[in-house]
Design a protein around this motif. Structure first.
Motif, PDB file in Angstrom:
ATOM      1  N   UNK A 331       0.820  -1.218   0.000  1.00  0.00           N
ATOM      2  CA  UNK A 331       0.000   0.000   0.000  1.00  0.00           C
ATOM      3  C   UNK A 331       0.854   1.268   0.000  1.00  0.00           C
ATOM      4  N   UNK A 332       2.035   1.189   0.577  1.00  0.00           N
ATOM      5  CA  UNK A 332       2.956   2.332   0.593  1.00  0.00           C
ATOM      6  C   UNK A 332       4.347   1.822   0.925  1.00  0.00           C
ATOM      7  N   UNK A 333       5.318   2.642   0.624  1.00  0.00           N
ATOM      8  CA  UNK A 333       6.691   2.265   0.933  1.00  0.00           C
ATOM      9  C   UNK A 333       6.862   2.134   2.435  1.00  0.00           C
ATOM     10  N   UNK A 369       1.177  -3.036   4.540  1.00  0.00           N
ATOM     11  CA  UNK A 369       1.362  -1.593   4.721  1.00  0.00           C
ATOM     12  C   UNK A 369       1.604  -1.249   6.186  1.00  0.00           C
ATOM     13  N   UNK A 370       1.507   0.028   6.479  1.00  0.00           N
ATOM     14  CA  UNK A 370       1.707   0.463   7.870  1.00  0.00           C
ATOM     15  C   UNK A 370       0.982   1.784   8.099  1.00  0.00           C
ATOM     16  N   UNK A 371       0.728   2.062   9.372  1.00  0.00           N
ATOM     17  CA  UNK A 371       0.139   3.336   9.790  1.00  0.00           C
ATOM     18  C   UNK A 371       1.215   4.135  10.505  1.00  0.00           C
ATOM     19  N   UNK A 372       1.379   5.388  10.089  1.00  0.00           N
ATOM     20  CA  UNK A 372       2.439   6.231  10.648  1.00  0.00           C
ATOM     21  C   UNK A 372       2.039   6.767  12.015  1.00  0.00           C
ATOM     22  N   UNK A 377       2.400   1.034  13.179  1.00  0.00           N
ATOM     23  CA  UNK A 377       1.526  -0.145  13.201  1.00  0.00           C
ATOM     24  C   UNK A 377       1.569  -0.780  11.814  1.00  0.00           C
ATOM     25  N   UNK A 378       2.171  -1.953  11.715  1.00  0.00           N
ATOM     26  CA  UNK A 378       2.265  -2.671  10.448  1.00  0.00           C
ATOM     27  C   UNK A 378       1.077  -3.636  10.319  1.00  0.00           C
ATOM     28  N   UNK A 379       0.727  -3.948   9.075  1.00  0.00           N
ATOM     29  CA  UNK A 379      -0.390  -4.881   8.892  1.00  0.00           C
ATOM     30  C   UNK A 379      -0.176  -5.743   7.653  1.00  0.00           C
ATOM     31  N   UNK A 380      -0.739  -6.954   7.725  1.00  0.00           N
ATOM     32  CA  UNK A 380      -0.772  -7.887   6.596  1.00  0.00           C
ATOM     33  C   UNK A 380      -2.218  -8.338   6.451  1.00  0.00           C
ATOM     34  N   UNK A 381      -2.838  -7.965   5.342  1.00  0.00           N
ATOM     35  CA  UNK A 381      -4.279  -8.190   5.150  1.00  0.00           C
ATOM     36  C   UNK A 381      -4.504  -9.132   3.978  1.00  0.00           C
ATOM     37  N   UNK A 382      -5.471 -10.045   4.131  1.00  0.00           N
ATOM     38  CA  UNK A 382      -5.763 -10.991   3.052  1.00  0.00           C
ATOM     39  C   UNK A 382      -7.257 -11.010   2.728  1.00  0.00           C
TER      40      UNK A 382
END
Length: 447
Positions: A331-333, A369-372, A377-382
């Motif tokens: 989703x983003x770098x 992705x992650x939340x700044x 907060x990193x995430x892996x979504x499926x």
């Protein structure tokens, strides 16, 4: 028991002294400001009220009014100085009691003995009662009585507003002061008793808290010791079991190679099951050993670019993605963070493979992705099968598998290892999921 009781009494006395000292200091400063305001008000009275009271209709300030103004400054100087330089001392509050009552006498004089101004005396006594010190009121009462007696006899116009008065009139005024003070003293006594009860209760609460804290520390130590012993036992036991299990696996493979043609279908199936069970036990033992080593291991942290971490994973799993028709969406770098690169790569790789493995969608889309936030907060979504809410905590436990009855090759170890790695990074991991709507694993690294 006697020692505990003595300690409680001692602590209660300390809290009582601290409480009273706080009251003394706060009241000292409060009355210091009040005395400054009163002095300024006295000047106004001296300039506005006194000329008409003492001279009549002439707008002339009598000489003794000037003296009273300077006398007012002299009265408040020492109490105010002590209130700011030595708050809480006996000499300070006794000086304030003396100064406050003398200033009441000065205001009565400036107003020409008006009866309304006498209420300042009663107000001053009520304010001085906030010290909760009986001696402050006793000193104030003594000063009021002496002042009224002296001026009532030698200068009645200054205190009563008339040229002549009975030499015993001051006794009536002093009696009213004593009447008020007697009730104030009762109130102070009750207040002190209440303070004693409060501080005693506080001392008991503190003692109870200390006892609870000591018990918690002891239980924590015992639990940590038990965990260390359990980890050591698990490590040693697992290490010792590896050879027997390996031997059983070798025997099963030997039987399969040399005797499969001599056994019927059920026999060959039993040998296959034995080999699979040996492999599973061997993998479980290796997982226990790895988990135990991780618990004892001090991880070395370096600056890691997580984008490069994902590139490494892509190279390793390229064929796996193709086989499972999976696509990774970034989703983003991702940022550069301080962590153990090897372990965090294992975290991402395990979450990605799980998201693909337990996904029945035709095209398996994994979003990373992650939340700044602070921390990130990193995430892996499926877009997989999802997990029921009541089973979401269970998946982080060792050897817990939601699909234990299917043909998946999971062993119920990966997520527990991930959780341990993240905890070693002072982070936490959690899951948000709905059945049929996919899953999203969130985790932080660092507090």
């Amino acid at each position: 028991m006697q020692k505990i009781s003595e300690k409680l009494k001692q602590r209660s006395k300390e809290l009582y002294r601290e409480y009273r000292q706080h009251i003394f200091q706060k009241t000292d400063r409060y009355l210091a400001y009040l005395m400054i305001v009163q002095w300024l008000a006295g000047i106004v009275v001296a300039l506005v009220v006194s000329p008409r009271t003492w001279i009549g209709t002439e707008e002339q300030v009598h000489l003794h009014v000037y003296m009273a103004v300077f006398l007012g400054l002299a009265i408040i100087s020492l109490p105010v100085f002590l209130a700011f330089k030595k708050p809480g001392r006996k000499i300070t509050r006794y000086s304030i009691a003396l100064g406050q009552t003398l200033f009441s006498a000065l205001l009565i004089h400036l107003s020409g003995g008006r009866i309304e101004t006498h209420f300042h005396v009663f107000g001053s006594l009520a304010i001085l009662a906030s010290y909760r010190d009986p001696w402050v009121l006793i000193i104030a009462t003594f000063v009021v009585a002496i002042d009224h007696a002296f001026r009532g006899v030698f200068f009645p116009q200054s205190v009563f507003g008339i040229l002549t008065a009975s030499p015993w009139r001051w006794v009536e005024h002093a009696a009213w002061v004593v009447f008020e003070v007697s009730f104030l003293l009762i109130s102070i006594r009750d207040s002190i008793q209440e303070m004693v009860l409060i501080t005693s209760a506080q001392a008991e609460v503190e003692a109870s808290n200390l006892k609870i804290e000591a018990e918690v520390k002891q239980r924590t130590y015992e639990l940590e010791q038990s965990n260390r012993e359990l980890e050591s036992f698990a490590y040693l036991t697992s290490h010792d079991l590896r050879e027997p299990v390996r031997g059983l696996a070798n025997y099963a493979e030997f039987l399969q190679d040399d005797y499969s043609d001599k056994l019927d279908e059920d026999g060959n199936e039993m040998i296959q099951d034995m080999i699979l069970l040996c492999k599973r036990i061997s993998h479980s033992i290796s997982s226990i050993l790895e988990f135990s080593r991780l618990e004892k291991q001090n991880l070395a942290f370096t600056e890691v670019d997580l984008n490069e971490t994902l590139l490494n994973i892509d190279m390793k799993l390229k064929e796996f993605y193709k086989e499972k028709n999976a696509r990774i969406v970034l989703s983003s770098s991702l940022p550069v963070i301080s962590c153990n690169g090897t372990k965090i790569e294992a975290v991402f790789q395990n979450l990605i493979t799980n998201a693909i493995k337990y996904n029945q969608s035709e095209e398996k889309i994994i979003e990373i992705g992650y939340k700044a936030e602070n921390p990130f907060v990193f995430y892996v979504k499926d877009n997989g099968i999802g997990i029921e809410k009541d089973k979401q905590e269970m998946i982080f436990q060792m050897f817990k598998r939601l699909n234990a009855n299917n043909n998946s090759d999971g062993y119920g170890v990966g997520l527990s290892m991930i959780k341990k790695i993240i905890e070693k990074h002072q982070g936490k991991i959690w899951l948000e999921s709905q059945p049929g709507e996919g899953s999203c694993f969130f985790f932080t690294l660092g507090a």
